[in-house]
Design an enzyme around this catalytic site. Structure first.
Site, PDB file in Angstrom:
ATOM      1  N   SER A   1     -11.409  -0.907  -0.467  1.00  0.00           N
ATOM      2  CA  SER A   1     -10.091  -0.883   0.185  1.00  0.00           C
ATOM      3  C   SER A   1     -10.187  -1.195   1.667  1.00  0.00           C
ATOM      4  CB  SER A   1      -9.469   0.510   0.104  1.00  0.00           C
ATOM      5  OG  SER A   1      -8.855   0.727  -1.112  1.00  0.00           O
TER       6      SER A   1
ATOM      7  N   ASP B   1       0.837  -1.196   0.000  1.00  0.00           N
ATOM      8  CA  ASP B   1       0.000   0.000   0.000  1.00  0.00           C
ATOM      9  C   ASP B   1       0.877   1.253   0.000  1.00  0.00           C
ATOM     10  OD1 ASP B   1      -2.284   1.855   0.809  1.00  0.00           O
ATOM     11  OD2 ASP B   1      -3.298  -0.068   0.827  1.00  0.00           O
TER      12      ASP B   1
ATOM     13  N   HIS C   1      -3.716   6.070   3.463  1.00  0.00           N
ATOM     14  CA  HIS C   1      -4.436   4.857   3.070  1.00  0.00           C
ATOM     15  C   HIS C   1      -3.812   3.589   3.650  1.00  0.00           C
ATOM     16  CE1 HIS C   1      -5.782   1.811  -0.016  1.00  0.00           C
ATOM     17  NE2 HIS C   1      -6.907   2.477   0.129  1.00  0.00           N
TER      18      HIS C   1
END
Ligand SMILES: *[C@@H]1O[C@H](CO)[C@@H](O)[C@H](O)[C@H]1NC(C)=O
Ligand SMILES: *[C@@H]1O[C@H](CO)[C@@H](O)[C@H](O)[C@H]1NC(C)=O
Ligand SMILES: *[C@@H]1O[C@H](CO)[C@@H](O)[C@H](O)[C@H]1NC(C)=O
Ligand SMILES: *[C@@H]1O[C@H](CO)[C@@H](O)[C@H](O)[C@H]1NC(C)=O
Length: 790
Positions: free
Chosen positions: A552, A155, A229
């Site tokens: 996600s 990520d 994220h």
């Protein structure tokens, strides 16, 4: 991916284009929703990055190493290799001119050559919602929080100082761990601990790409996360307990990941303008060499290509064969049919559902009507007095700032537009608040985003109502109020959220996708500390936690639960873990009267193309009774059944295998059944499957088959009863047949109109607790418009 990632991909395009609105660059603080996006934009300029896959056995003997061989393939002169791949597959990536790549393609020993591609990024309450808060449950007892399992997360990196990543109470490092804590900008060995046991970053492919290189003023050349994220996703999968966690006073409670004791290893592959496939493949290879058990990827890896043309399918096949469980977000391209393409049966593809939590707020219109919506703006920042209402809709580049000043703006941000920058532009123009409608992406207004301007999200119907009031009312005004609290979701949960990508599977319609649904809406998770200049100018504060939505966020829920199952059952293979998660999934809401899960976009019951086998149910998944395992030859037979040539077989499997042409069974032992109708009214299929006993029960256990749904079809199971008399590990086979009933399937109201009929095969243990459920789907290819088989 989260719902935000779509925004991100659009914003990065916008950044390159001057616009009247001059949106601030997308930053980590743009707290909007979607992250699972896709897709492969191929790189334009004269030199491009290619990933070359070779047959490692074919290295001509004069070359002392693969490296020498690879250099000889390129003339003149050998460029520096970006990555050399040595584990999952053999080969390299390099920047090549077209004559060089043409030459390589024809060289002996080269199996395939792939252009590099750019991929984009696609909870206090969720553990309780999933039944993980009871310390006495079997999953809590057996798994010990996922201790001893290592989750590799590919990520945007991690913010290691977050409380979610403290190693308090963690045992020593697993001795098999061979990973590393790579040093770099604001990241050193002391950034890792017994929780965050490894961290690496991969930028070679990105630096060589047209969207690179790494921008040292805006991001960290290290595993440190400037986006947020990766930090968010890691905390969902395996964050430690953090008491008193909240996001600006919302969602207060104890935050913890699904597997609070599992170890985290971070592989940073995403940079400000995207993630490169060449870096993702290298990261997967290193993660597996380091010793991870589970790989979690919330990125857009969708590919509509056959597996031998899809490098991620190839890399994930090899990883699966090495015993790695891989979970991937389905994407945020819903609610359209066939909107997902992450298709290989060897990965777990996860869609997003809502949870039983809401952030209610209301709008009081000047005409006395009240509209309900959701908002993450704290109560005291919302409007206290009535303000005039105005409306803007796309294109947003034409509004005049004067017309916004002192107003509440109804923003019809329908579709995948970047909403956070719109909010910022409104704020700069002096607007006091924003009412947002996401249109079909969020028809009921359940997704909340944290905007830089006070904001409330409303559904399609509500937006229409306000729009009418603005158009026809006299001096329209509104006040927005929120009670600043979290309240139970008004509607039953889970629902399939609109944006979650849907089946059927574009590449292989007979493999049901998505596999599973997991929480992906309004999820609290840890966050980065970075605030980029545009956000700082807007007065945005640092956040320990943030609330995001997207597939996600759904994917790491499954990765974390897979870690719990693996810790409870070390000997289980990835296919057994996958089967356990699927056959125990729930098709019903979590509260009485337990109605079927509905699809938010239509209000109808969700189909297996929306939810796969159903919603994640961790407590049942740890003790499924029986599993559909995938044996070593099953996948090979499956590929043979796709009529792959020997060369294509070698590209995917890395092995020299010849398919026996006759009697090849295209089946694999998958925990779901799909019958594809080529012509309307012509369908039928016979499936051969086997079930393996994994429960510890002694003595003889019986399971009886029952088929539910699929009225109008003739469905049979042979035998109807399975008698297990051995210990764990015993396998028994059965056949399932699906054919037309007397009435036929066209003309009836089942498949005739929708092109889809579904039901389930349920094996129920006699006198016992285990229930092993698999969806059965019959659908018409013709009825699913835009659906092309590759
Ligand atoms: C767990 O079990 C113990 C002992 O049986 C009991 O005292 C405790 O209340 C249980 N906890 C929960 C949350 O059920
Ligand atoms: C590592 O980073 C920490 C915090 O950023 C700092 O306190 C420490 O001095 C650094 N150690 C080394 C060896 O650079
Ligand atoms: C790098 O980031 C900074 C800060 O966001 C920005 O001002 C600059 O234009 C960026 N550089 C490039 C080459 O994109
Ligand atoms: C493979 O070939 C057989 C025989 O030619 C054919 O019946 C079958 O449909 C083919 N399968 C696929 C997936 O193309």
């Amino acid at each position: 991916m989260t719902v935000q990632e779509r925004n991100k991909s659009q914003i990065s395009k916008q950044r390159r284009m001057p616009s009247l609105l001059s949106f601030p660059a997308f930053t980590s603080l743009s707290l909007s929703l979607l992250l699972t996006i896709s897709i492969s934009l191929q790189i334009p300029p004269s030199k491009k990055t290619f990933i070359v896959l070779v047959d490692s056995d074919s290295k001509p003997s004069p070359f002392i190493s693969h490296h020498h061989w690879y250099s000889s393939l390129i003339s003149p002169p050998p460029p520096p290799f970006i990555h050399i791949y040595t584990t999952l597959f053999h080969g390299f990536s390099a920047n090549l001119a077209s004559h060089q790549s043409d030459h390589i393609k024809k060289s002996p020993g080269v199996l395939a050559i792939f252009p590099d591609s750019i991929l984009n990024l696609h909870t206090t309450r969720s553990p309780g919602f999933l039944g993980l808060n009871n310390p006495n449950s079997s999953i809590s007892r057996l798994s010990n929080g996922g201790d001893d399992t290592i989750i590799g997360i590919l990520d945007t990196g991690i913010w290691p100082e977050r409380k979610s990543f403290t190693d308090y109470g963690m045992g020593p490092m697993p001795p098999r761990w061979r990973g590393e804590c790579m040093e770099g900008n604001r990241f050193n060995r002391s950034s890792c601990n017994r929780k965050l046991i490894g961290a690496r970053f991969f930028a070679g492919g990105y630096n060589a790409s047209p969207v690179g290189p790494v921008n040292d003023t805006a991001e960290f050349r290290s595993p440190r996360d400037s986006n947020g994220h990766g930090t968010h996703v890691a905390s969902i999968a395996a964050g430690a307990h953090v008491a008193g966690a909240s996001f600006r006073s919302f969602a207060r409670g104890t935050a913890k990941g699904m597997a609070p004791k599992a170890r985290i290893a971070i592989y940073k592959v995403c940079w400000d303008s995207g993630c490169l496939l060449s870096d993702v493949c290298k990261a997967m290879e290193e993660a597996i060499s380091d010793g991870v058990d589970i790989i979690s990827i919330s990125l857009g890896l969708s590919s509509p290509l056959p597996f031998y043309l899809d490098l991620f399918a190839i890399a994930s096949f090899r990883a699966f064969q090495k015993g790695i469980f891989i979970s991937v977000s389905a994407g945020n391209e819903g609610p359209y049919q066939a909107s997902m393409a992450n298709s290989p049966p060897w990965i777990m593809t996860v869609g997003a559902g809502t949870i039983d939590r809401d952030f209610p707020a209301t709008i009081s219109l000047g005409n006395g009507n009240t509209i309900h919506g959701v908002s993450l703006t704290p109560h005291d920042e919302l409007t206290r007095l009535p303000h005039p209402l105005v409306k803007i809709s796309p294109p947003f580049s034409t509004f005049s700032p004067q017309s916004m000043h002192g107003r509440i703006v109804l923003c019809m941000a329908v579709g995948h537009v970047p909403r956070i920058p719109i909010g910022a532009a409104m704020k700069r123009a002096g607007a006091v608040a924003m009412i947002i409608s996401h249109g079909n992406l969020d028809p009921r207004g359940v997704i909340t985003e944290s905007h830089v301007i006070p904001a409330i999200v409303v559904g399609v119907t509500e937006a229409k109502f306000i729009d009418d009031y603005i158009s026809y009312g006299k001096d329209p005004t509104a006040v927005i109020v929120s009670d600043g609290l979290v309240s139970p979701h008004i509607e039953p949960a889970p629902m399939v959220v609109s944006f979650s990508s849907r089946g059927p599977n574009m590449v292989l319609p007979e493999i049901l996708k998505p596999d599973l649904l997991a929480p992906g809406v309004n999820i609290l998770g840890a966050w980065t500390d970075v605030i980029a200049p545009p956000d700082a100018a807007l007065g945005i504060q640092r956040l320990e936690f943030n609330i995001l939505s997207g597939t996600s966020m759904a994917c790491p829920h499954v990765s974390g639960v897979a870690a719990l199952i693996r810790s409870a059952h070390h000997e289980w293979s990835p296919s057994e873990i996958k089967s356990a998660l699927m056959t125990t999934a729930s098709q019903h809401c979590s509260t009485a009267p337990f109605p079927p899960i509905i699809d938010e976009s239509s209000g109808n019951a969700a189909s297996p193309f929306d939810i796969g086998a159903g919603h994640l149910h961790p407590v049942r998944a740890v003790d499924p009774g029986l599993v559909y395992d995938v044996g070593p030859n099953d996948l090979v037979n499956f590929l043979c059944g796709l009529n792959y040539t020997d060369e294509q077989m070698k590209i995917v499997t890395g092995k020299r295998l010849s398919c026996v042409k006759d009697g090849v069974d295209r089946e694999m032992n998958y925990p779901a059944f799909v019958v594809v109708m080529e012509e309307i009214g012509v369908a039928g299929g016979v499936f051969e499957r086997r079930l393996k006993k994994v429960s510890e029960d002694e003595g003889v256990v019986y399971y009886r088959a029952k088929v539910v749904g699929l009225e109008g079809f003739r469905v049979w199971v042979k035998p109807r009863r399975l008698r297990f008399c051995g210990g764990p590990g015993e396998s028994l086979g059965f056949r399932l047949g699906v054919g037309l009933g007397e009435k036929g399937m066209d003309g009836g109201d089942g498949i005739g109109r929708s092109g889809l009929a579904y039901g389930a095969l349920i094996w129920r243990e006699g006198g016992g607790k285990h229930v092993v459920r698999s969806p059965i789907v019959v659908f018409s290819k013709k009825r699913f418009m835009g659906f092309k088989k590759v």
